[in-house]
Motif scaffolding. Structure first.
Motif, PDB file in Angstrom:
ATOM      1  N   ASN A 260      22.674 -11.090 -21.192  1.00 16.77           N
ATOM      2  CA  ASN A 260      21.367 -11.248 -20.566  1.00 16.77           C
ATOM      3  C   ASN A 260      21.529 -10.925 -19.091  1.00 16.77           C
ATOM      4  N   MET A 261      20.667 -10.089 -18.553  1.00 13.22           N
ATOM      5  CA  MET A 261      20.764  -9.669 -17.155  1.00 13.22           C
ATOM      6  C   MET A 261      19.466  -9.943 -16.424  1.00 13.22           C
ATOM      7  N   THR A 262      19.579 -10.525 -15.228  1.00 15.42           N
ATOM      8  CA  THR A 262      18.447 -10.709 -14.333  1.00 15.42           C
ATOM      9  C   THR A 262      18.685  -9.894 -13.074  1.00 15.42           C
ATOM     10  N   VAL A 263      17.754  -9.025 -12.746  1.00 16.93           N
ATOM     11  CA  VAL A 263      17.805  -8.267 -11.501  1.00 16.93           C
ATOM     12  C   VAL A 263      16.704  -8.814 -10.594  1.00 16.93           C
ATOM     13  N   ARG A 264      17.111  -9.403  -9.477  1.00 18.78           N
ATOM     14  CA  ARG A 264      16.156 -10.045  -8.560  1.00 18.78           C
ATOM     15  C   ARG A 264      15.985  -9.198  -7.301  1.00 18.78           C
ATOM     16  N   TYR A 265      14.734  -8.928  -6.957  1.00 18.50           N
ATOM     17  CA  TYR A 265      14.394  -8.205  -5.730  1.00 18.50           C
ATOM     18  C   TYR A 265      13.700  -9.164  -4.766  1.00 18.50           C
ATOM     19  N   THR A 266      14.259  -9.280  -3.569  1.00 21.40           N
ATOM     20  CA  THR A 266      13.689 -10.156  -2.545  1.00 21.40           C
ATOM     21  C   THR A 266      13.243  -9.314  -1.366  1.00 21.40           C
ATOM     22  N   GLN A 267      11.956  -9.422  -1.042  1.00 20.81           N
ATOM     23  CA  GLN A 267      11.390  -8.651   0.061  1.00 20.81           C
ATOM     24  C   GLN A 267      10.923  -9.596   1.159  1.00 20.81           C
ATOM     25  N   TYR A 268      11.531  -9.498   2.343  1.00 21.98           N
ATOM     26  CA  TYR A 268      11.145 -10.330   3.479  1.00 21.98           C
ATOM     27  C   TYR A 268      10.117  -9.630   4.347  1.00 21.98           C
ATOM     28  N   ALA A 269       9.240 -10.412   4.935  1.00 23.67           N
ATOM     29  CA  ALA A 269       8.268  -9.891   5.895  1.00 23.67           C
ATOM     30  C   ALA A 269       8.992  -9.240   7.065  1.00 23.67           C
ATOM     31  N   GLY A 270       8.404  -8.183   7.603  1.00 18.38           N
ATOM     32  CA  GLY A 270       8.978  -7.509   8.752  1.00 18.38           C
ATOM     33  C   GLY A 270      10.171  -6.646   8.445  1.00 18.38           C
ATOM     34  N   HIS A 271      10.513  -6.489   7.162  1.00 15.17           N
ATOM     35  CA  HIS A 271      11.704  -5.740   6.758  1.00 15.17           C
ATOM     36  C   HIS A 271      11.320  -4.522   5.931  1.00 15.17           C
ATOM     37  N   ARG A 272      12.005  -3.399   6.183  1.00 21.43           N
ATOM     38  CA  ARG A 272      11.874  -2.248   5.301  1.00 21.43           C
ATOM     39  C   ARG A 272      12.991  -2.242   4.262  1.00 21.43           C
ATOM     40  N   ASP A 273      14.011  -3.074   4.420  1.00 21.99           N
ATOM     41  CA  ASP A 273      15.065  -3.184   3.420  1.00 21.99           C
ATOM     42  C   ASP A 273      14.734  -4.277   2.420  1.00 21.99           C
ATOM     43  N   THR A 274      15.292  -4.140   1.229  1.00 18.71           N
ATOM     44  CA  THR A 274      15.051  -5.068   0.120  1.00 18.71           C
ATOM     45  C   THR A 274      16.394  -5.523  -0.433  1.00 18.71           C
ATOM     46  N   ASP A 275      16.537  -6.825  -0.676  1.00 21.65           N
ATOM     47  CA  ASP A 275      17.764  -7.374  -1.253  1.00 21.65           C
ATOM     48  C   ASP A 275      17.714  -7.272  -2.777  1.00 21.65           C
ATOM     49  N   VAL A 276      18.805  -6.793  -3.376  1.00 19.50           N
ATOM     50  CA  VAL A 276      18.924  -6.700  -4.829  1.00 19.50           C
ATOM     51  C   VAL A 276      20.085  -7.581  -5.273  1.00 19.50           C
ATOM     52  N   ASP A 277      19.809  -8.510  -6.176  1.00 18.05           N
ATOM     53  CA  ASP A 277      20.850  -9.371  -6.751  1.00 18.05           C
ATOM     54  C   ASP A 277      20.812  -9.213  -8.257  1.00 18.05           C
TER      55      ASP A 277
END
Length: 403
Positions: A260-277
């Protein structure tokens, strides 16, 4: 008099009972450059039942957000954003309350998940909002179930949608101005909205990685996320400071292993980059995976051969050449070297990496710009210089948080 004292004591006791605790948080900028909208995340697992919070820097109230990551109706994390001058150290007070509701602040991020409404004719006015959707692995065409083909999210600087199918590709929305737009355009910008300065889809992705899609690896090429027992897209948090969306693939068969795989995308305000976990329910040390960025037509490539790779190129984002124009984009991906197994040679589709993890988790960052931006970058030279500075200052030297 005795009644009055009793009433005062009851009020004081009630107020004290509501304030579960106050934490003093010190945040430090280790670099010699201004840092804005830096995420500060405080785990709440040891703080009891938190219902609301107040963050202050001196007498100034700082917007904050409480998030329930595992969806069990208990808040797991508090986050706020800090602005720090060069080498500045700043202290914040975080007061946690066992009662009440989370404070409301202006939204600086947005996310939605939509099913088309057959009664709505305008492509940017659909209103069947979902929080989660699951399709069986034998679902014939999950891509066309959802409006704009998958969950979308944005900060003031970017806009992303993720396809609801075996590709799980990340597609991009380019802006002219810093603002939230996806609620208004739903990734289908009208001619009238374009005339008003709204952005639009700026990338053709096909079966490529797009911007950093996570895939399998068969020893020679990327593989799609199939077969699976089921696939899910869900919104974990809507903001106001960060939005969190997840892809959940149940029973993904990789060789002889089913995970089972979970891919989480976190987008912060003021950011053009996105965190992928990326999280797995069991160790996957024997498996190899892949990610990377699309080889935009005739693009220039940059790599530091230490996990950072980028490109700058121009292509049509659609076969509809009447309503779309060629779009120029800068793409980037940054992967910690402990996860990189190899940097693959560029091919007609991708600038790719083979990746892996010794346990159950790996992470990386994706980032992009559109040359349409009035606030961004307009040449390969500018973009590649930005990527290098971003990695050096933001990625490799995060702010220091202590409490």
């Amino acid at each position: 008099m005795r009644k009055y004292l009793s009433l005062v004591l009851m009020v004081v006791f009630a107020a004290t009972a509501m304030a579960q605790q106050t934490i003093l948080v010190t945040v430090e900028n280790p670099t010699s450059v201004l840092r804005t909208d830096q995420p500060v995340v405080i785990p709440l697992s040891n703080d009891g039942q938190v219902q609301s919070a107040l963050v202050k820097a001196g007498d100034e109230e700082i917007p904050c957000q409480l998030d329930d990551l595992d969806q069990n109706d208990c808040f797991d994390e508090l986050c706020f954003l800090a602005d720090l001058k060069a080498k500045e150290k700043k202290q914040f007070s975080v007061t946690l309350y066992a009662e009440g509701e989370p404070r409301q602040y202006p939204a600086r991020v947005y996310a939605d998940l939509l099913v088309r409404n057959s009664k709505v004719k305008e492509k940017n006015k659909h209103n069947n909002f979902l929080e989660s959707i699951t399709a069986r692995g034998d679902c014939a065409d999950p891509y066309h179930i959802l409006h704009h083909h998958g969950v979308d999210f944005e900060s003031e600087l970017n806009g992303i949608r993720i396809y609801f199918d075996k590709r799980q590709t990340i597609d991009l929305y380019g802006k002219f101005q810093k603002r939230l737009e996806l609620e208004a355009t739903q990734f289908y910008t009208t001619k009238e909205q374009k005339a008003e300065g709204y952005g639009d889809d700026v990338l053709w992705v096909g079966n490529t990685f797009g911007l950093g899609a996570f895939r399998g690896w068969d020893g020679q090429q990327p593989t799609m996320i199939e077969p699976v027992r089921s696939r899910t897209q869900r919104i974990i948090s809507y903001g106001p400071l960060r939005t969190i969306v997840e892809l959940f693939d149940r029973g993904w068969q990789i060789g002889q292993q089913k995970v089972n795989m979970t891919v989480r995308y976190t987008q912060y305000a003021g950011h053009r980059d996105t965190d992928v976990d990326v999280f797995f329910n069991q160790p996957v040390a024997r498996q190899l995976f892949s990610t990377g960025i699309i080889n935009v037509k005739d693009s220039e490539e940059y790599s530091d051969h230490q996990g950072l790779r980028g490109c700058w190129g121009t292509d049509w984002p659609s076969n509809d050449h009447e309503n779309f124009k060629p779009e120029t984009v800068g793409l980037g991906i940054c992967i910690p070297m402990q996860y990189v197994k190899s940097e693959e040679p560029a091919n007609k589709d991708n600038y790719g990496f083979v990746v892996g993890t010794p346990d159950r988790h790996l992470s990386y960052k994706i980032i992009y710009c559109s040359a349409n931006e009035s606030f961004g970058y307009h040449s390969a030279k500018e973009w590649f210089s930005f990527l290098q500075n971003w990695k050096q200052s933001e990625v490799e030297q995060p702010i220091r948080v202590s409490y």
